[in-house]
Scaffold this motif. Structure first.
Motif, mmCIF file in Angstrom:
data_model
loop_
_atom_site.group_PDB
_atom_site.id
_atom_site.type_symbol
_atom_site.label_atom_id
_atom_site.label_comp_id
_atom_site.label_asym_id
_atom_site.label_seq_id
_atom_site.Cartn_x
_atom_site.Cartn_y
_atom_site.Cartn_z
ATOM 1 N N GLN A 182 0.796 -1.232 0.000
ATOM 2 C CA GLN A 182 0.000 0.000 0.000
ATOM 3 C C GLN A 182 0.831 1.287 0.000
ATOM 4 N N MET A 186 -0.042 5.304 1.153
ATOM 5 C CA MET A 186 0.865 6.106 1.967
ATOM 6 C C MET A 186 1.158 7.444 1.296
ATOM 7 N N MET A 243 7.382 3.605 8.463
ATOM 8 C CA MET A 243 5.952 3.484 8.210
ATOM 9 C C MET A 243 5.671 2.132 7.549
ATOM 10 N N PRO A 245 2.314 0.637 6.166
ATOM 11 C CA PRO A 245 0.872 0.773 5.938
ATOM 12 C C PRO A 245 0.222 -0.472 5.346
ATOM 13 N N SER A 268 0.001 -0.368 10.329
ATOM 14 C CA SER A 268 -1.386 -0.819 10.369
ATOM 15 C C SER A 268 -1.538 -1.850 11.490
ATOM 16 N N THR A 282 -0.267 2.085 16.230
ATOM 17 C CA THR A 282 -0.911 1.404 15.106
ATOM 18 C C THR A 282 -2.204 2.117 14.720
ATOM 19 N N PRO A 285 -6.060 -0.054 9.138
ATOM 20 C CA PRO A 285 -5.497 -0.080 7.781
ATOM 21 C C PRO A 285 -6.383 0.628 6.762
ATOM 22 N N LEU A 291 -4.138 7.249 10.219
ATOM 23 C CA LEU A 291 -2.683 7.271 10.071
ATOM 24 C C LEU A 291 -2.128 8.620 10.516
#
Length: 336
Positions: A182, A186, A243, A245, A268, A282, A285, A291
């Motif tokens: 992903q 991001m 990071m 994700p 995530s 966390t 997702p 985020l």
């Protein structure tokens, strides 16, 4: 004890890295004879084994005589020919599996159908070795009734410890594959959420969606895309937050490597990340606002939380601990 290692994956990923460390440890045991059967297309694996002096030849239909066959399975559909051949030859067969997730949950084409077709494979090997409690739980939920052992991933001792820098650099490290990793999510979150203002985004890796990612970040002066580096220490020196994700993972080696260097990780709330990281590190997702809020929270709290995590990784996820556990769980050998 003769052990055949079977791996038909054409790619060399994180699970192959861990398998190689374990195979090398097995090969160093005086009571073990190790031979590898691999996919001829996996040149990186062949080079790694050759450099360690471990015999490797193409995977074949007929299984040579052995006491144990260890099949390397990134997911449940990999190395199934090796499992079938070992069972037909009457040889004990163990699976070393990293990602037992449902194909439907991974977003695979015809995932639900493939899950039904793969269901029996959770009871085909004589036993399984996986990498975390959450992976074992997934296997139990999918109907596995065979013994399951856990060997946590391990990493070499780090060469550096994190020193914060300006501007704040966020790193995403891994195979560029949007469905799992992903990176596209991001980048869009980074460009659209105000919490990322003043930060720099460093994307490291290569893969099938690299061209799409280059198009997505074109002209963005605060985003850098770099190929995978042999010297990852230089990358870790650049980043302030790692990071992750991803839609799904096992136990990412980059997470362990970052934490061992004192680098906080925002990820995530899935799989190995959820198992290891503080809950406030966390996020749900695929939700950019979650985020962004998590980044703000971690930027404020990480100095008070990082040291216990760093010490835990250095102890529980050391390479020495991994090799000892791998040898015991695979071959029943107690290394000195």
């Amino acid at each position: 004890m003769k052990i055949l290692i079977y791996d038909d994956n054409p790619d060399f990923g994180g699970h192959q890295v861990m398998a190689c460390h374990g195979i090398e440890a097995l090969a160093a045991e005086p009571s073990a004879e190790v031979v590898c059967l691999i996919n001829p297309a996996n040149q990186k694996l062949a080079e790694r084994l050759r450099g360690a002096g471990i015999p490797a030849c193409p995977a074949q239909e007929k299984m040579p005589p052995a006491d144990l066959v260890l099949c390397i399975q990134g997911d449940i559909a990999q190395s199934t020919k090796g499992i079938k051949t070992a069972k037909q030859a009457g040889i004990e067969c163990a699976s070393y599996i990293a990602i037992p997730h449902r194909m439907a949950d991974m977003g695979a084409k015809l995932g639900a159908l493939r899950d039904r077709l793969n269901q029996h494979r959770f009871n085909t090997p004589d036993r399984f070795i996986t990498i975390s409690k959450s992976m074992k739980q997934i296997m139990l939920e999918r109907g596995c009734a065979k013994p399951i052992s856990i060997v946590p991933n391990g990493i070499p001792a780090p060469g550096i410890q994190h020193q914060p820098s300006e501007p704040t650099t966020l790193g995403v490290i891994g195979r560029i594959e949007f469905n799992q990793k992903q990176q596209d999510f991001m980048v869009r979150a980074f460009l659209n959420e105000s919490a990322f203002k003043g930060c720099h985004l460093l994307l490291v890796g290569g893969g099938p969606d690299e061209a799409k990612l280059r198009t997505l970040v074109a002209g963005q002066r605060n985003i850098t895309l770099m190929p995978w580096q042999e010297d990852m220490e230089a990358i870790y020196e650049k980043i302030d937050f790692l990071m992750i994700p991803s839609r799904y993972e096992g136990v990412p080696l980059v997470m362990l490597e970052a934490l061992a260097r004192g680098i906080p990780v925002i990820a995530s709330a899935r799989d190995g990340m959820k198992d290891l990281l503080p809950q406030n590190w966390t996020f749900d997702p695929g939700h950019a606002d979650a985020l962004a809020r998590t980044l703000q929270e971690v930027r404020a709290s990480w100095p008070n939380q990082i040291e216990p995590l760093r010490q835990h990784v250095l102890s529980a996820h050391s390479m020495e601990a991994f090799k000892r556990n791998f040898i015991r769980k695979v071959a029943g050998i107690n290394p000195e």
